[in-house]
Design an enzyme around this catalytic site. Structure first.
Site, PDB file in Angstrom:
ATOM      1  N   ASP A 106     -17.274  -5.431  26.467  1.00  0.00           N
ATOM      2  CA  ASP A 106     -18.232  -5.912  27.462  1.00  0.00           C
ATOM      3  C   ASP A 106     -17.548  -6.206  28.800  1.00  0.00           C
ATOM      4  O   ASP A 106     -17.736  -7.279  29.385  1.00  0.00           O
ATOM      5  CB  ASP A 106     -18.946  -7.179  26.961  1.00  0.00           C
ATOM      6  CG  ASP A 106     -19.420  -7.059  25.534  1.00  0.00           C
ATOM      7  OD1 ASP A 106     -19.896  -5.971  25.168  1.00  0.00           O
ATOM      8  OD2 ASP A 106     -19.315  -8.050  24.783  1.00  0.00           O
ATOM      9  N   GLU A 138     -29.663  -3.359  25.961  1.00  0.00           N
ATOM     10  CA  GLU A 138     -28.838  -4.515  26.319  1.00  0.00           C
ATOM     11  C   GLU A 138     -27.808  -4.113  27.358  1.00  0.00           C
ATOM     12  O   GLU A 138     -27.779  -2.966  27.825  1.00  0.00           O
ATOM     13  CB  GLU A 138     -28.142  -5.079  25.070  1.00  0.00           C
ATOM     14  CG  GLU A 138     -27.131  -4.128  24.451  1.00  0.00           C
ATOM     15  CD  GLU A 138     -26.471  -4.675  23.194  1.00  0.00           C
ATOM     16  OE1 GLU A 138     -27.008  -5.654  22.620  1.00  0.00           O
ATOM     17  OE2 GLU A 138     -25.428  -4.130  22.778  1.00  0.00           O
TER      18      GLU A 138
END
Length: 317
Positions: free
Chosen positions: A14, A195
């Site tokens: 991420d 997401e």
């Protein structure tokens, strides 16, 4: 054919890299232990790999945000530094085995985010009491926006993408608007997921990249876009690519690219794509706990019509 891209930083998922007005690059990402927020700073992208690591916040031992600290992003909004992140309560799963993350923010009002004090501001409340994560912020035509992923109990799947204006850098100023939900096959492999959104404003458009499906080799990146002059809070303003813009490259052993961010070089017109991926598929156990999602960086290319070209996650072109 161009050479294979090597990971910039290993075991950091991420990833979020931004270039600040001081000329330095700032890096945040999920750490394998999911127990803290770390920040790195360097004068170049490559130097981030060996830059000192500053732990700016540690989770408490118990409570509503004491487990699984995910996807921190460092932003400079309204004259202060903010990190937006998701965390779960002490009992991270509910009775149905679903994660219970909520979104939170910390703030540092010092000029130097690596030297000042960080203040915990609490939950960023979306107005929907359900699993949510992967928040980012951006400013468009003078308005600060909050963009994130959240579960709507009335919609099958794990998460959708929502957008809202902000009243302050840690409070929403309007109701969430649903921009995208999993609908195509490539968004629904393993899990129904949208997401990890990230925003890029170029060529008269506002682009939102995002990630879909399970976090194994099925993970892939999608794209939304709206005209720069459109009402971003009107879902009808947004277009959605029916095909992924980046997916696994098994021929080069790079799998599950996603959860990206964008940054720039010394040339502000040159955009760099930052993302994570794995270099193998034989994951033992839950992919969530596998640490081998590495940070990659490559140039973003453009078509003649102003649309971005993401290319393969394994090669520069």
């Amino acid at each position: 054919m161009s050479a294979l891209i090597e990971p910039l930083i290993r075991q950091r998922a991420d990833p979020h890299i931004s270039r600040h007005a001081d000329g330095h690059y700032y890096f945040t990402a999920s750490v394998p232990q999911y127990d803290r927020i770390e920040v790195r700073r360097a004068p170049t992208i490559d130097a981030l790999a060996d830059a000192p690591v500053f732990d700016v916040w540690h989770k408490p031992d118990t409570g509503p945000y004491s487990e699984l600290v995910w996807a921190p992003e460092l932003h400079f909004n309204d004259g202060a530094w903010y990190v937006y992140f998701a965390a779960a309560p002490t009992r991270a799963l509910d009775h149905q085995g679903m994660f219970q993350h909520r979104m939170y923010a910390i703030r540092n009002q010092a000029k130097d985010p690596l030297g000042g004090e960080w203040e915990f501001l609490g939950q960023v409340d979306s107005g929907i009491d359900s699993f949510c994560l992967d928040a980012t912020t951006f400013t468009h035509r003078g308005q600060l926006y909050y963009l994130w992923a959240q579960k709507d109990p009335a919609i099958p799947g794990n998460s959708n993408l929502y957008l809202a204006p902000m009243k302050t850098p840690w409070q929403l100023g309007g109701a969430p608007v649903l921009l995208s939900r999993p609908e195509f096959d490539w968004e629904c492999r393993g899990f129904l997921v949208n997401e990890g959104p990230s925003v890029l404003q170029r060529h008269g458009r506002v682009f939102i990249s995002y990630s879909a499906s399970a976090t194994d080799e099925n993970y892939a990146m999608g794209l939304l876009w709206a005209d720069d002059g459109a009402d971003l809070l009107d879902p009808a303003s947004w277009h959605k690519s029916p095909e992924p813009v980046m997916r696994s490259a098994p021929e080069d052993s790079v799998f599950g690219p996603g959860h990206n961010s964008f940054t720039v070089t010394d040339d502000p017109d040159e955009v760099l794509l930052v993302y994570h991926a794995r270099t193998y598929t034989e994951i033992e156990g839950d992919p969530l706990w596998n640490p081998d999602r590495h940070t990659f960086v490559k140039p973003l290319r453009w078509r003649a019509d102003g649309m971005p070209v993401f290319g393969l996650p394994s090669r520069r072109d």
